[in-house]
Write a protein that holds these residues in place. Structure first.
Motif, short mmCIF file in Angstrom:
data_model
loop_
_atom_site.label_atom_id
_atom_site.label_comp_id
_atom_site.label_asym_id
_atom_site.label_seq_id
_atom_site.Cartn_x
_atom_site.Cartn_y
_atom_site.Cartn_z
N ASN A 135 0.82 -1.21 0.00
CA ASN A 135 0.00 0.00 0.00
C ASN A 135 0.86 1.26 0.00
N LYS A 136 2.08 1.14 0.52
CA LYS A 136 2.95 2.30 0.64
C LYS A 136 3.41 2.77 -0.74
N ASN A 137 3.33 4.08 -0.95
CA ASN A 137 3.73 4.70 -2.22
C ASN A 137 2.99 4.10 -3.41
N ASN A 138 1.76 3.70 -3.18
CA ASN A 138 0.92 3.10 -4.23
C ASN A 138 -0.11 4.14 -4.66
N PRO A 139 0.00 4.71 -5.87
CA PRO A 139 -0.96 5.74 -6.29
C PRO A 139 -2.39 5.23 -6.34
N ALA A 140 -2.57 3.94 -6.58
CA ALA A 140 -3.92 3.39 -6.60
C ALA A 140 -4.56 3.45 -5.22
N VAL A 141 -3.79 3.15 -4.18
CA VAL A 141 -4.31 3.21 -2.81
C VAL A 141 -4.57 4.66 -2.42
N ASP A 142 -3.69 5.56 -2.83
CA ASP A 142 -3.93 6.98 -2.55
C ASP A 142 -5.25 7.44 -3.17
N LEU A 143 -5.53 6.96 -4.38
CA LEU A 143 -6.77 7.33 -5.05
C LEU A 143 -7.98 6.74 -4.34
N ILE A 144 -7.87 5.49 -3.91
CA ILE A 144 -8.98 4.85 -3.18
C ILE A 144 -9.29 5.63 -1.90
N ARG A 145 -8.27 6.10 -1.23
CA ARG A 145 -8.50 6.87 0.00
C ARG A 145 -9.20 8.19 -0.29
N GLU A 146 -8.92 8.77 -1.43
CA GLU A 146 -9.65 9.98 -1.83
C GLU A 146 -11.12 9.65 -2.10
N ILE A 147 -11.36 8.53 -2.76
CA ILE A 147 -12.74 8.11 -3.02
C ILE A 147 -13.50 7.90 -1.72
N VAL A 148 -12.84 7.25 -0.75
CA VAL A 148 -13.47 7.01 0.55
C VAL A 148 -13.77 8.34 1.24
#
Length: 869
Positions: A135-148
């Motif tokens: 999850n660290k430094n993963n742009p996909a996870v960063d985007l999911i957190r924005e969606i949440v």
């Protein structure tokens, strides 16, 4: 709460439906083509990297025929409609349209070129990655957190007012290979049914629709005060006639295919909860990959995210999301499925597609939802069922207030002409047209249920499975499984009874039986009647009815509130001593009033004369002051009771049958308050007392850990009464597992005048077994149950020192048989496995306290039927 009697009836309806489809011949004797079948298959790859492209939309322009590529880039389209081209569309790539030859099988391998609108961001394709996921430094996870973080503002509840038109279509089909359907010997006389097959949906199999339902409704939402209003404008569905309960079947279909809100943390599908890919804790349980970032022709930026569960056997999805990245972080499209490694009852394949459209304010609303499910007894079985639910939304309007009067009254209103709409109305109003096979299903099933041969077959099927056999259109005899039973008091017992049907009258229902015990040589009988105070059946919600009955029969003390028939043959087999019974003579009268908001009240009166039977004796302690040396026997007790029951079940769902109703558990609680008052000297009543009890049921969903059904109950008895009028706690000496009873407690073992109890039944839903390779294939489920009961009896209700009361029962050898619970609570626990043959559960039950009581079992195996999807 589920009762064993009603769950059995629910299971019966599904078996009858299976007989409707299989035994009675709603399968195919031959596959009659509706036109030559066109098959197009192949692989879609990136033109430069040759990488397989996952989730490419492959469809026939201008139709609803289409599919998407799998994780290997493969696709397959089969249709008997005349087509001449197929289109391939993928975000970030140029759309390709290729010609096809109608009526032939052909292979088209396609390579897509990147489109001019693709951005310069790095494209990460996650399925083939060999680097350890993080999850660290993963742009996909960063985007999911924005969606949440933006979920709340993207929900419809963000607006003050919302309204839209909804069209819903649900269909179920029988599935098998054409060859096996062709060889079915029961189908020869129904060739008009078997000609209506669809061979284009599942490769190598034929679909025969047997259920189609459509509904058109207007929905209104107001934020303050929060109100939801639905006006059903039109309804249309297949009518099975009297053999299958149409309303009940429809209700259960709606429960199976609930609305899907991707913004919820948990999504309920087929009574199971799945973790949403954009749940608050999604990054902990899912892997996310940013696979594409594009700009649409309108200039809106979108990102494509692939997701898959970290644990392949967990109740989660695999698929992709398209989301906006312009600051709103709203979901625009979802394509997801449940991996075959996930064990769901009956389900072999489940796919979900959600489409969203843009509102004038730039946010998105759900415009279409599609759920497709392939059911089968086993993963590799040819036979099964296929279900599809399509819901679409039009004329979406936000922040346009309606008159306050619109939101008043019942939450769901059906216009009087809803079921009378003709085909011209539906053709003009449907959001999407029916297929030729679906359209023909309406007339085919109608023709089938009117055939005499089909009616005879279903009549006997009902007798063998449901237990009732028709004697003409107005009367049916049964239940057949109660015609013969046995017990220590009556010995060999024969019973014969019946009831009127809704064909006889929707407003009146009469029921009766007579029974004879060859050991006690006594007749027993029952006569009851109910009258509906509405224009509906006495069982059709909301009910308003009066009922009266007279019964002279036997029963076990403390079991009169059980939802089981003691003269059921299978329940005749009991463990331990079971010779303490009652002869009862009961007159009763009840008034029931239900409201649309699922609040109800029941007012009743009962005059009850009970006499001990078998080894049970009613004995008053000897009164030395009056010169009595031995206990004095009492032949009977008579009471007259007035009762009031209040029940509130907010947002309750149930499977509604013609002659019964089975609640379907959801996340809302059910409250039941019962109050009873004994009236002395009324119709020879001997005691004055008051009882009150509160029961609360709640299902708690725990996402991946399954769910718990929790029942708490407490009660208190005011006044001085003998032990038969105390709370005799529900025991079970049969080998059937009973959810609301204490399965290792003996009959009449414990009494209380005040008590509190808790029952916790937890279903892990495969959480443990799905992680064990060999057990995963069995589709077994794990259960853990704990039950505790604490109570006491006040000194004024203890026989010692109270000559007017009755002595607690004893065994023949003089040992005490009935106890109080002052010392410690009664507790038992069990572990179980379920889903054997998809509807059976076996529990190993352990009794934890009061092991020193005579004739008790501290461990036992119990089983029960539990039909569940």
């Amino acid at each position: 709460m589920y009762s064993s009697k009603n769950i059995y009836k629910l299971y019966i309806n599904w078996l009858l439906l299976s007989l409707l489809l299989v035994v009675s011949g709603i399968n195919a004797t031959a596959v009659r083509a509706q036109g030559a079948v066109t098959t197009v298959k192949g692989t879609v790859r990136d033109a430069v990297s040759n990488e397989a492209l996952i989730g490419v939309s492959v469809f026939v322009p201008g139709t609803s025929i289409g599919t998407s590529t799998d994780f290997e880039g493969n696709y397959l389209i089969r249709t008997n409609q005349s087509i001449n081209k197929v289109q391939f569309s993928y975000l970030g790539y140029e759309t390709v349209t290729l010609g096809v030859s109608p009526g032939q099988e052909q292979t088209l391998d396609v390579k897509l070129k990147t489109g001019a609108k693709q951005l310069s961001e790095v494209v990460v394709v996650g399925k083939k990655r060999k680097v350890k996921y993080s999850n660290k430094n993963n742009p996909a996870v960063d985007l999911i957190r924005e969606i949440v973080d933006h979920k709340e503002q993207n929900r419809p509840e963000h607006y003050d007012y919302v309204q839209y038109e909804e069209y819903e279509k649900t269909q179920m089909s029988l599935v098998n290979t054409p060859e096996k359907l062709r060889r079915n010997i029961f189908l020869r006389k129904y060739d008009f049914i078997t000609s209506n097959l669809d061979t284009t949906v599942l490769e190598g199999k034929a679909l025969l629709p047997f259920f189609v339902q459509e509904q058109l409704a207007e929905h209104y939402y107001r934020k303050a005060p929060e109100t939801r209003k639905t006006i059903v404008k039109a309804e249309k569905k297949v009518d099975f006639g009297e053999f299958i309960d149409n309303q009940g079947f429809t209700s259960y279909m709606q429960h199976m295919y609930q609305d899907i809100d991707i913004y919820d943390n948990n999504i309920t599908i087929l009574t199971n909860q799945f973790l949403s890919p954009i749940a608050d804790m999604a990054p902990t349980f899912y892997k996310f990959y940013l696979t594409d970032t594009v700009t649409t022709e309108s200039g809106r930026k979108l990102a494509e995210l692939r997701f898959e569960p970290r644990n392949p056997a967990a109740f989660m999805f695999t698929g992709k999301l398209l989301v906006t990245i312009d600051g709103t972080y709203a979901v625009q499209n979802v394509e997801m499925e449940v991996a075959k490694s996930v064990s769901i009852n009956w389900v072999r394949d489940l796919k979900i597609n959600l489409d969203f459209e843009k509102n004038p304010d730039g946010r998105y609303h759900l415009s279409k939802s599609v759920i497709k499910t392939d059911f089968g007894l086993t993963q590799n079985s040819d036979a099964g069922m296929y279900g599809e639910r399509v819901v679409s939304y039009k004329d979406y309007k936000v922040n346009e207030p309606q008159p306050a009067s619109l939101y008043e009254g019942e939450a769901v209103v059906r216009v009087e002409s809803a079921i009378a709409k003709d085909e011209s109305f539906w053709q003009a109003s449907r959001h999407d047209s029916l297929t030729a096979v679906e359209a023909k299903t309406y007339t085919n099933i109608d023709s089938l249920v009117n055939m005499k041969s089909f009616q005879r077959t279903m009549d006997w099927a009902t007798a063998l499975i449901a237990g009732y056999k028709r004697l003409g259109p107005n009367i049916e005899i049964g239940p057949l499984n109660t015609f013969y039973s046995f017990n220590p008091v009556e010995g060999f017992r024969l019973r014969f009874g019946g009831r009127t049907t809704t064909t006889f009258s929707k407003k009146y229902m009469l029921e009766t039986y007579a029974a004879y015990g060859f050991k006690d040589e006594k007749w027993k009988y029952y006569l009851g009647g109910s009258y509906s105070l509405t224009d509906r059946s006495i069982f059709e919600f909301p009910v308003r009815s009066i009922s009266a009955s007279y019964q002279k029969d036997t029963n076990i003390p403390g079991q009169e509130l059980q939802f089981v028939q003691e003269d059921n043959f299978l329940l005749s087999f009991k463990r331990g001593e079971n010779d303490k019974w009652l002869y009862n003579e009961t007159y009763s009268f009840n008034y029931l009033h239900e409201f649309e908001n699922h609040f109800s009240y029941r007012v009743g009166f009962r005059n009850w004369r009970q006499s001990p039977a078998g080894s049970l004796q009613y004995l008053r302690p000897a009164d030395a002051a009056s010169g009595e040396a031995e206990p004095v026997g009492v032949q009977s007790l008579t009471t007259s009771e007035a009762s009031l029951e209040l029940r509130w079940a907010p947002n309750e769902q149930f499977f509604q049958g013609k002659l019964y109703r089975t609640p379907v558990a959801n996340r809302y609680p059910v409250f039941t308050l019962r109050a009873t008052a004994g009236i002395k000297d009324l119709f020879d009543s001997e005691y004055e007392y008051q009882k009150v009890a509160l029961n609360v049921y709640k299902r708690f969903y725990m996402s991946q850990l399954g769910y718990s059904d929790v029942v708490t109950e407490g009660g208190y008895t005011f006044g001085q009464v003998p032990f038969p009028l105390l709370m005799i706690h529900r025991a079970n000496q049969t080998y059937s597992y009973q959810l609301q009873s204490y399965n290792l407690m003996n009959f009449l073992e414990f009494v209380s005048d005040q008590y509190a109890s808790v029952h916790i039944d937890h279903t892990f839903n495969g959480f443990i077994f799905n992680k064990i390779p060999l057990l995963k294939k069995t589709k077994l489920r794990e259960f853990v149950t704990f039950k505790a009961l604490y109570g006491k009896v006040r000194s004024e209700n203890m026989p010692q020192g109270n000559p007017d009361l009755l002595r607690f029962p004893t065994f023949d050898d003089g040992r005490q048989a009935t106890y109080t619970l002052e010392n410690k609570p009664y507790m038992e626990a069990s572990v179980g496995i379920g889903n054997i043959f998809n509807f059976f559960r076996i529990d190993l039950v352990k009794r934890l306290t009061y092991l020193d009581h005579p004739n008790v079992s501290d461990i036992g195996i119990r089983g029960r039927f539990k039909f569940d999807f």
